[in-house]
Design a protein around this motif. Sequence first.
Motif, PDB file in Angstrom:
ATOM      1  N   ASN A  68       0.833  -1.206   0.000  1.00 17.82           N
ATOM      2  CA  ASN A  68       0.000   0.000   0.000  1.00 17.82           C
ATOM      3  C   ASN A  68       0.867   1.255   0.000  1.00 17.82           C
ATOM      4  OD1 ASN A  68      -2.453  -1.338  -0.078  1.00 17.82           O
ATOM      5  ND2 ASN A  68      -2.627  -1.438   2.150  1.00 17.82           N
ATOM      6  N   GLU A  69       1.935   1.246   0.795  1.00 21.32           N
ATOM      7  CA  GLU A  69       2.845   2.398   0.827  1.00 21.32           C
ATOM      8  C   GLU A  69       3.541   2.575  -0.521  1.00 21.32           C
ATOM      9  OE1 GLU A  69       5.357   3.312   4.218  1.00 21.32           O
ATOM     10  OE2 GLU A  69       4.274   1.779   5.369  1.00 21.32           O
ATOM     11  N   ASN A  71       2.382   1.682  -3.419  1.00 21.51           N
ATOM     12  CA  ASN A  71       1.369   2.221  -4.339  1.00 21.51           C
ATOM     13  C   ASN A  71       1.159   3.714  -4.121  1.00 21.51           C
ATOM     14  OD1 ASN A  71       0.872  -0.161  -5.722  1.00 21.51           O
ATOM     15  ND2 ASN A  71      -0.715  -0.817  -4.291  1.00 21.51           N
ATOM     16  N   GLN A  72       1.212   4.165  -2.869  1.00 23.54           N
ATOM     17  CA  GLN A  72       1.078   5.595  -2.581  1.00 23.54           C
ATOM     18  C   GLN A  72       2.253   6.382  -3.167  1.00 23.54           C
ATOM     19  OE1 GLN A  72      -1.598   7.263  -1.271  1.00 23.54           O
ATOM     20  NE2 GLN A  72      -2.509   5.234  -1.548  1.00 23.54           N
ATOM     21  N   ARG A  76       2.058   9.319  -6.093  1.00 25.35           N
ATOM     22  CA  ARG A  76       2.671  10.652  -5.959  1.00 25.35           C
ATOM     23  C   ARG A  76       3.728  10.900  -7.035  1.00 25.35           C
ATOM     24  NH1 ARG A  76       2.543   9.043  -0.551  1.00 25.35           N
ATOM     25  NH2 ARG A  76       4.781   8.614  -0.537  1.00 25.35           N
TER      26      ARG A  76
END
Length: 169
Positions: A68-69, A71-72, A76
């Motif tokens: 998830n991190e 993907n974040q 960005r």
Amino acid sequence: MRVIVNDANILIDLVELGLLQQFFGLPFEFQTTAPIMDELYDYQQAKLDPYIQSTSLVVVDFSEGDLNEINQINLRKPTLSPQDCSAFFQAGKVAGILVTGDNSLKKHARNNHVEAYGHLWVFDRMVECNVLSGMDATTALRNLTEVINPRLGIPKTECQRRYDTWSLL
């Protein structure tokens, strides 16, 4: 011991140059990520397999939270691939050194306080640590920039500076 997190292009070029033994002879811990390994051809993975089996190269799998991190990060910075983001994430997570030939990834890492270097740094370390002679480094760097990966964009002046220095060794 410092951790080096390898991006795909570094591993690919080291496979093509036949310099894996010298690279993994450096005094670092080596990691890459499962998404990076998925980018490699089967024959490249096979060349890396002995180093993985001996734990000279650790392939990091990610938890759902880590993914998830990653993907974040990718949301960005969409100009980076998910694989690039996985290497950047891992280098930051272990306070390691990201080694990549991708200038965009290198710049992003440095802008985010992650130490990042490219091919020349790898060659410099191999010569400095005496796992590669100056003559062999010159031959390999010329092969890399002229045959294997001529679009890599390593500055000719930096290459020439090394050729001149390495010829004195």
